[in-house]
Design a protein around this motif. Structure first.
Motif, PDB file in Angstrom:
ATOM      1  N   ILE A   5     -30.729 -11.844 -18.084  1.00 32.97           N
ATOM      2  CA  ILE A   5     -31.362 -12.954 -17.660  1.00 32.97           C
ATOM      3  C   ILE A   5     -30.296 -14.164 -17.356  1.00 32.97           C
ATOM      4  O   ILE A   5     -29.827 -14.569 -18.291  1.00 32.97           O
ATOM      5  N   THR A   6     -30.360 -14.874 -15.990  1.00 33.98           N
ATOM      6  CA  THR A   6     -29.461 -15.814 -15.697  1.00 33.98           C
ATOM      7  C   THR A   6     -30.291 -16.854 -15.357  1.00 33.98           C
ATOM      8  O   THR A   6     -31.270 -16.859 -14.425  1.00 33.98           O
ATOM      9  N   ILE A   7     -30.130 -18.188 -15.836  1.00 33.95           N
ATOM     10  CA  ILE A   7     -30.920 -19.412 -15.369  1.00 33.95           C
ATOM     11  C   ILE A   7     -30.006 -20.417 -14.914  1.00 33.95           C
ATOM     12  O   ILE A   7     -28.767 -20.617 -15.485  1.00 33.95           O
ATOM     13  N   PHE A   8     -30.285 -21.015 -13.996  1.00 31.42           N
ATOM     14  CA  PHE A   8     -29.299 -22.100 -13.108  1.00 31.42           C
ATOM     15  C   PHE A   8     -30.346 -23.499 -13.479  1.00 31.42           C
ATOM     16  O   PHE A   8     -31.359 -23.820 -12.920  1.00 31.42           O
ATOM     17  N   GLY A   9     -29.628 -24.425 -14.230  1.00 28.20           N
ATOM     18  CA  GLY A   9     -30.086 -25.761 -14.531  1.00 28.20           C
ATOM     19  C   GLY A   9     -30.074 -25.958 -15.838  1.00 28.20           C
ATOM     20  O   GLY A   9     -29.783 -25.122 -16.726  1.00 28.20           O
ATOM     21  N   ILE A  16     -35.825 -25.111 -22.365  1.00 31.43           N
ATOM     22  CA  ILE A  16     -37.038 -24.255 -23.087  1.00 31.43           C
ATOM     23  C   ILE A  16     -37.081 -22.837 -22.550  1.00 31.43           C
ATOM     24  O   ILE A  16     -37.272 -22.059 -23.643  1.00 31.43           O
ATOM     25  N   THR A  17     -36.701 -22.497 -21.397  1.00 32.61           N
ATOM     26  CA  THR A  17     -36.928 -21.166 -20.999  1.00 32.61           C
ATOM     27  C   THR A  17     -35.674 -20.289 -21.538  1.00 32.61           C
ATOM     28  O   THR A  17     -36.106 -19.184 -21.943  1.00 32.61           O
ATOM     29  N   SER A  18     -34.291 -20.827 -21.552  1.00 29.53           N
ATOM     30  CA  SER A  18     -33.410 -20.061 -22.166  1.00 29.53           C
ATOM     31  C   SER A  18     -33.767 -19.913 -23.724  1.00 29.53           C
ATOM     32  O   SER A  18     -33.325 -18.730 -24.337  1.00 29.53           O
ATOM     33  N   ILE A  19     -34.210 -20.914 -24.485  1.00 29.18           N
ATOM     34  CA  ILE A  19     -34.447 -20.671 -25.831  1.00 29.18           C
ATOM     35  C   ILE A  19     -35.577 -19.598 -26.065  1.00 29.18           C
ATOM     36  O   ILE A  19     -35.337 -18.881 -26.981  1.00 29.18           O
ATOM     37  N   LEU A  20     -36.689 -19.735 -25.397  1.00 27.90           N
ATOM     38  CA  LEU A  20     -37.605 -18.648 -25.482  1.00 27.90           C
ATOM     39  C   LEU A  20     -37.288 -17.414 -25.191  1.00 27.90           C
ATOM     40  O   LEU A  20     -37.659 -16.283 -26.021  1.00 27.90           O
ATOM     41  N   GLN A 120     -27.578 -22.903 -31.876  1.00 31.39           N
ATOM     42  CA  GLN A 120     -27.761 -22.142 -32.883  1.00 31.39           C
ATOM     43  C   GLN A 120     -27.968 -20.725 -32.453  1.00 31.39           C
ATOM     44  O   GLN A 120     -27.950 -19.822 -33.174  1.00 31.39           O
ATOM     45  N   LEU A 121     -28.236 -20.440 -31.183  1.00 36.01           N
ATOM     46  CA  LEU A 121     -28.628 -19.032 -30.607  1.00 36.01           C
ATOM     47  C   LEU A 121     -27.136 -18.410 -29.978  1.00 36.01           C
ATOM     48  O   LEU A 121     -26.790 -18.898 -28.952  1.00 36.01           O
ATOM     49  N   GLN A 122     -26.838 -17.513 -30.570  1.00 27.27           N
ATOM     50  CA  GLN A 122     -25.484 -16.784 -30.140  1.00 27.27           C
ATOM     51  C   GLN A 122     -25.848 -16.010 -28.943  1.00 27.27           C
ATOM     52  O   GLN A 122     -24.755 -15.451 -28.197  1.00 27.27           O
ATOM     53  N   ASN A 123     -27.117 -15.878 -28.437  1.00 30.32           N
ATOM     54  CA  ASN A 123     -27.164 -14.897 -27.223  1.00 30.32           C
ATOM     55  C   ASN A 123     -27.413 -15.670 -26.067  1.00 30.32           C
ATOM     56  O   ASN A 123     -28.086 -15.129 -25.049  1.00 30.32           O
ATOM     57  N   ILE A 124     -27.241 -17.000 -26.148  1.00 30.63           N
ATOM     58  CA  ILE A 124     -27.042 -17.839 -24.740  1.00 30.63           C
ATOM     59  C   ILE A 124     -25.820 -18.003 -24.519  1.00 30.63           C
ATOM     60  O   ILE A 124     -24.793 -18.697 -25.518  1.00 30.63           O
TER      61      ILE A 124
END
Length: 390
Positions: A5-9, A16-20, A120-124
């Motif tokens: 999943i890729t998010i621009f912004g 919030i989207t990236s964290i969830l 703290q999230l390694q998968n971002i």
């Protein structure tokens, strides 16, 4: 480079989207639309987080507990002034029993909380200061090319920024309208008579809202017509004018900072096209009159993440089109109601027309004297029914 999943912004909705999604175990690429070499501006903007939006975020994002000590809004008072000599029409919305309607939080503090969680999230995976160009958007996935030449292949592309022409490449149609208004966002200190009460006055000058976020600090959001003389007032005269409008709720007003924003209505007729999903202000940029902008986005994000997890657990592809269609259908009514509802409400409650004003007063009186209607409004605004399944 491939990502699920890729998010621009890099605004609140995108974070919030990236964290969830990351907490759900997905590998997320977050493309920042901000120049990381420039110091982030500490805006004075605030957000009304409904009680259920706040509870949901606190459950999912532990750093949100920072706001547990922020005063809860237990009463929202709305007052309509008209051209006649009659007493202004007042309507009150209250939380039931020991509950609350929500909290007023500073955007800068909210972003800091989200940044802590992201770090703290390694998968971002964060790509700084870049602009994507949409090369391919098909049922199989999305292909992006960044300005630095890097190519990204992703199963779902989430667009949450207005700082590019990517939206034009998605074939999504938009309804846009300039409100012909500017919003004054004013941070003030003063003697707040009730830190648990948010107040909004509708007058011919435009709606003015008092939003307390501490015992002696509040934000004032005043939506004014572009030709309003109030926009030209000195800070001293503006302070006096604010005091006159809000004298029953605050005294000893001292302005800390002022920001101005153009108000524009934007509504995307679809929340997705193939495998590109729209989240945040690019999907629905509404009038601040009801304080529901971010709450709509949080509900969009919560449902999208829920649908992705559900379909993935059943063995479907991450970007299953039936899943995205289901997501859009379930969010359509709520988004339409608040987007176009606030658009119309702003015009009605700020009108100088005596007939419209009379009708508005009657409508507010009907709601004020009907407990069932008031309860419906509270349930909708706080997202009570929506978040029951989360």
């Amino acid at each position: 480079m491939k990502h699920e999943i890729t998010i621009f912004g890099y605004g609140i909705s995108a974070k919030i989207t990236s964290i969830l999604l990351a907490k759900s175990g997905f590998k997320v690429c977050l493309i920042s639309d901000q120049d990381q070499n420039q110091e982030r501006k500490d805006t004075n903007l605030v957000t009304f987080l409904s009680s259920n939006s706040f509870n949901y975020l606190t459950l999912m994002i532990p750093s949100m507990r920072l706001f547990n000590e922020t005063p809860a809004i237990q009463i929202i008072k709305c007052q309509l002034k008209n051209l006649s000599e009659k007493k202004p029409q007042l309507i009150e919305f209250k939380s039931e029993e020991e509950g609350n309607l929500g909290k007023i939080v500073k955007n800068s503090q909210l972003e800091n909380c989200l940044d802590i969680e992201i770090n703290q999230l390694q998968n971002i995976h964060i790509i700084n200061s870049n602009q994507p160009n949409l090369i391919k958007n098909s049922s199989d996935g999305v292909q992006l090319k960044l300005v630095n030449g890097e190519q990204i292949d992703t199963e779902i592309f989430i667009l949450s920024s207005t700082k590019s022409n990517v939206a034009e490449q998605t074939e999504v149609k938009f309804v846009k309208k300039d409100f012909g208004q500017k919003a004054l966002s004013i941070n003030i200190k003063g003697k707040i008579k009730n830190k648990n009460c948010a107040f909004q006055e509708f007058s011919s000058d435009g709606p003015i809202a008092l939003l307390p976020y501490s015992k002696d600090e509040a934000s004032i959001v005043w939506s004014l017509k572009n030709n309003s003389k109030i926009l030209q007032l000195t800070e001293e005269d503006l302070t006096q004018t604010i005091g006159n409008h809000l004298k029953e709720h605050i005294s000893s007003v001292k302005i800390q900072s002022i920001e101005k924003f153009n108000l524009q209505f934007v509504y995307a007729t679809n929340l997705f096209n193939k495998n590109t999903v729209l989240i945040g202000n690019i999907a629905h940029n509404i009038h601040p009159i009801a304080g529901q902008g971010l709450n709509l986005s949080i509900k969009d994000v919560a449902l999208l993440v829920k649908k992705i997890n559900k379909y993935k657990s059943l063995g479907y592809k991450l970007n299953d089109q039936t899943m995205l269609e289901e997501f859009e259908i379930e969010r359509k009514l709520d988004n339409v109601a608040y987007s176009f509802g606030t658009f119309s409400l702003n015009g009605i409650l700020s009108s100088n027309n005596k007939l419209i004003n009379y009708t508005a007063r009657k409508g507010l009186s009907l709601i004020e004297n009907n407990k069932y209607l008031k309860r419906l409004f509270v349930k909708s605004a706080t997202g009570e029914d929506f978040f029951k399944s989360f």
